[in-house]
Scaffold this motif. Structure first.
Motif, PDB file in Angstrom:
ATOM      1  N   THR A 187      -7.190  -4.321  -3.056  1.00 48.68           N
ATOM      2  CA  THR A 187      -6.279  -3.579  -3.764  1.00 48.68           C
ATOM      3  C   THR A 187      -5.429  -2.723  -2.819  1.00 48.68           C
ATOM      4  N   ASN A 202      -4.270  -0.067  -3.897  1.00 49.76           N
ATOM      5  CA  ASN A 202      -4.277   1.289  -4.226  1.00 49.76           C
ATOM      6  C   ASN A 202      -5.609   2.008  -3.631  1.00 49.76           C
ATOM      7  N   THR A 251     -13.386   0.536  -2.710  1.00 47.99           N
ATOM      8  CA  THR A 251     -12.492   0.134  -3.866  1.00 47.99           C
ATOM      9  C   THR A 251     -13.180  -1.201  -4.343  1.00 47.99           C
ATOM     10  N   LYS A 259       3.026  -7.413  -9.139  1.00 40.96           N
ATOM     11  CA  LYS A 259       2.887  -7.303  -7.953  1.00 40.96           C
ATOM     12  C   LYS A 259       4.074  -7.628  -6.920  1.00 40.96           C
ATOM     13  N   LYS A 264       2.475   9.970 -10.004  1.00 38.45           N
ATOM     14  CA  LYS A 264       1.745   9.964 -11.143  1.00 38.45           C
ATOM     15  C   LYS A 264       0.833  11.332 -11.296  1.00 38.45           C
ATOM     16  N   GLY A 290      -4.976   6.144  -4.587  1.00 38.06           N
ATOM     17  CA  GLY A 290      -5.090   6.832  -5.990  1.00 38.06           C
ATOM     18  C   GLY A 290      -6.721   7.257  -6.071  1.00 38.06           C
ATOM     19  N   GLN A 339       3.607   5.626  -5.969  1.00 41.23           N
ATOM     20  CA  GLN A 339       3.312   5.690  -7.024  1.00 41.23           C
ATOM     21  C   GLN A 339       2.328   6.492  -7.853  1.00 41.23           C
ATOM     22  N   GLU A 340       1.330   6.362  -7.116  1.00 37.45           N
ATOM     23  CA  GLU A 340      -0.125   7.120  -7.498  1.00 37.45           C
ATOM     24  C   GLU A 340       0.148   8.429  -7.187  1.00 37.45           C
ATOM     25  N   GLU A 387       0.744  -1.228   0.015  1.00 33.34           N
ATOM     26  CA  GLU A 387       0.040   0.061  -0.064  1.00 33.34           C
ATOM     27  C   GLU A 387       0.778   1.130   0.082  1.00 33.34           C
ATOM     28  N   VAL A 425       2.447   1.592  -3.756  1.00 32.28           N
ATOM     29  CA  VAL A 425       1.571   2.057  -4.494  1.00 32.28           C
ATOM     30  C   VAL A 425       1.073   3.520  -4.264  1.00 32.28           C
ATOM     31  N   SER A 426       0.906   4.036  -2.976  1.00 32.87           N
ATOM     32  CA  SER A 426       0.490   5.228  -2.656  1.00 32.87           C
ATOM     33  C   SER A 426       1.567   6.309  -3.241  1.00 32.87           C
TER      34      SER A 426
END
Lengths: 321, 330
Positions: free
Chosen positions: A271, A273, A298, A316, A53, A276, A49-50, A43, A46-47
């Motif tokens: 997820t 994510n 989600t 993953k 982005k 996001g 990455q988001e 998590e 991914v946070s």
């Protein structure tokens, strides 16, 4: 991730204060619980990455499973006057006063992954969480569809007794299969969400159900227990995925490895994510004043062996699971 | 007094037989055995196999307790050694993996022993340090993930078989014989008991109590490391968050069920291992019974209490008579 957990919370707060202001549009502070599980680590990755982005400057504070550290982190985010605060609350109560401070400072708070006590509903903008009852339903529906009209004895590996996720995932699955008289949970025991206990409990299920001949499917409340159960089935000379169907929840990389080997059938994704949708909600709120619904659910994706498990595994495995 | 299986083992054997009989009632196929891929397969084998980690822990723990100590860190040491074994498994040979992980256990034991024997810390506090820090160390090694491996050598340690017996069971048996031979084949066991009975008097009588204490913690660390390697090999992965979690308490319970007093002074290796088997026979029975999991801990508590009551000379007629007979003899 874990090396970060070594720092004391105070040191971390100091570190955060020392960070230079970025040129990004939005600055968001994220009070993360800690590194309690692989999913939690994913998590966090991914946070990041988001946020990257969306060109958001995300500041993550690791609370090492302590509420007082989270409260300190939120106060330091308020002091820095961030644009929004994300909170993955370690417990559900005791947030009133610090969330009031954030509200007075006009900083919207978004809860990630977990909800807080209902009395505090007006203190946060929205909560982005998964519906664990729904996850159980998705797993149950897949099994009912796959089995068809055939009679099917299911054994269930429950999560830790008393954990709300375990109770919800059980409830959802039970609701989904209640509509199908041919599906019956014949044995249900806790595997404590771990591989070792999942394996041990599955061993006993196999012995108790005629060497596994009476079992048509296994449902595990998380993938780790299923990975252990798959080993137990193999050691008993059974073919998991063929002799006995498997369905579990979480979608960790190792379950896809088992799917590639034909030893697992389906998993329901929890997820990682959560950030996001939360970032999108905050951006819309900041730009247009759009107030999001109190709960953003989600998606609980169903992933089976036909959904290119190798690709899922590759995407993953680097996330820290 | 120093025989491997003294008469005081009767209560434990009786308890094991009763629990086995109950298991047979809740699960009619309990005693069924068959061969599966060259390996014995059945609930009895599960009891032995799943009981191995606690049996190994109890082998070290019983010696520590005999010196009037206690080691709370064994669960964390399991996590450390498992993490080391899993991290090295796919890049190094089995001898290196074993040396590194057992070596880590030895170092952990030395640390505990140093705190207790040299610095004179209370054992419960001294080992609490490693109990807390050790799991953190293990998490650092695995970076919080479950580290998996496929090295056939290490996997064999957890899932292979020797003459039909699971390898972990053979290892535990070997460790019991080795430990028994060392401490009971020499005066070492007696010296350990003397240290626990009265450290000052033993010191004055010329027993190297400091060396005794240091060595039992080292042995306890090595046993725990071995248990950790087996636990990791079993699931083909190291789970630093959960490996060995709360097993220190099961190990202490096994020693106590085995009739060893927490006040030190005497011990029985065989009965400690028997205690571990009693715990696992009960656990496996609970899993086979099909009761809702909410009852697991309750059933466990009731059975443990019954076993301990059975050993209480005042409350149990049988044990009471035995004790009186023994007292009457000399």
């Amino acid at each position: 991730m874990t090396s970060k957990a070594l720092f004391a919370a105070s040191a971390m707060a100091a570190l955060l204060l020392a960070l230079p202001a970025s040129a990004a549009e939005l600055t968001v502070g994220f009070s993360q619980i800690g590194s309690e599980s692989g999913w939690r680590a994913a998590e966090t990755s991914v946070s990041k990455q988001e946020a990257a982005k969306r060109k958001v400057n995300l500041k993550i504070a690791d609370a090492q499973q302590k509420q007082e550290n989270q409260i300190k982190a939120i106060r330091s985010f308020i002091a820095q006057n961030v644009d929004a605060i994300f909170l993955a609350p370690v417990v559900s109560t005791g947030w009133d006063s610090v969330l009031k401070e954030a509200k007075e400072a006009k900083i919207p708070v978004v809860l990630l992954d977990r909800d807080i006590d209902p009395s505090g509903k007006e203190l946060y903008l929205t909560a982005v969480t998964s519906d664990s009852v729904h996850e159980g339903e998705v797993a149950g529906d897949w099994l009912a569809k796959t089995v068809g009209a055939k009679a099917c004895n299911v054994v269930e590996l429950q999560g830790t007794v008393g954990a709300s996720v375990a109770a919800n995932r059980k409830k959802g699955f039970d609701t989904a299969i209640a509509k199908h008289a041919n599906l019956k949970v014949v044995r249900s025991q806790t595997g404590d969400f771990t591989r070792a206990k999942g394996k041990e409990v599955m061993e006993s299920f196999i012995k108790a159900e005629g060497g596994g001949k009476n079992i048509c499917a296994v449902y595990a409340h998380n993938d780790d227990m299923m990975v252990g159960a798959i080993q137990a089935m193999k050691e008993a000379g059974l073919k998991p995925g063929k002799d006995i169907l498997t369905v579990s929840i979480d979608a960790v990389p190792d379950i896809f490895k088992a799917m590639v080997a034909g030893e697992a059938n389906a998993t329901v994704e929890l997820t990682p994510n959560m950030a996001g949708p939360a970032l999108d909600a905050v951006a819309a709120f900041k730009e247009k004043g759009t107030v999001p619904p109190k709960w953003i659910q989600t998606e609980s994706r169903l992933l089976t062996a036909t959904d290119n498990p190798q690709k899922e595994y590759d995407s993953k495995k680097g996330l820290g699971y | 007094m120093t025989a491997l299986l003294p008469r005081r083992g009767l209560a434990q054997i009786l308890a094991l037989i009763v629990i086995l009989a109950v298991d047979r009632v809740v699960s009619p196929q309990f005693f069924d055995l068959r061969l599966q891929d060259g390996r014995l397969f059945g609930s009895l084998i599960d009891v032995l196999n799943r009981g191995t980690p606690v049996a190994l822990l109890s082998l070290g723990m019983v010696l520590v307790i005999a010196t009037r100590g206690i080691d709370l860190s064994v669960g964390a040491v399991m996590a450390i050694s498992g993490a080391i074994a899993a991290s090295l498994a796919d890049s190094h040979g089995l001898p290196v993996v074993l040396a590194a992980s057992l070596g880590a256990g030895l170092v952990c034991g030395l640390w505990n022993g140093f705190l207790v024997a040299v610095l004179g810390m209370q054992p419960i506090v001294a080992t609490l340090i490693l109990m807390v820090a050790g799991r953190g160390i293990a998490q650092l090694i695995t970076e919080g993930r479950i580290v998996t491996f496929a090295s056939p050598g290490l996997v064999w340690l957890g899932n292979g078989s020797i003459l039909g017996l699971p390898v972990p069971v053979a290892i535990a048996l070997g460790m019991l014989i080795l430990t028994g031979a060392v401490v009971r084949g020499s005066a070492l066991g007696l010296l350990i008991e003397a240290t626990g009975g009265n450290a000052r008097a033993s010191e004055l009588a010329g027993v190297g109590t400091r060396a005794m204490i240091l060595s039992v913690y080292v042995w306890c660390g090595v046993c725990a490391a071995l248990a950790g390697v087996i636990a990791a090999a079993d699931i083909m992965g190291a789970d630093a968050n959960n490996a060995g979690l709360w097993l220190e308490l099961d190990a202490i319970l096994a020693v106590v069920i085995g009739g060893t007093s927490l006040f030190g002074g005497r011990f029985s290796l065989v009965l400690a291992v028997l205690g571990a088997l009693i715990i696992q026979t009960m656990n496996t029975g609970i899993l086979l019974s099909g009761y809702p999991p909410e009852f697991n801990l309750l059933v466990k508590a009731v059975v443990v209490m019954a076993v301990l009551l059975l050993q209480s000379p005042k409350l149990s007629g049988f044990a009471g008579i035995m004790a009186r007979l023994r007292r009457a003899k000399p």
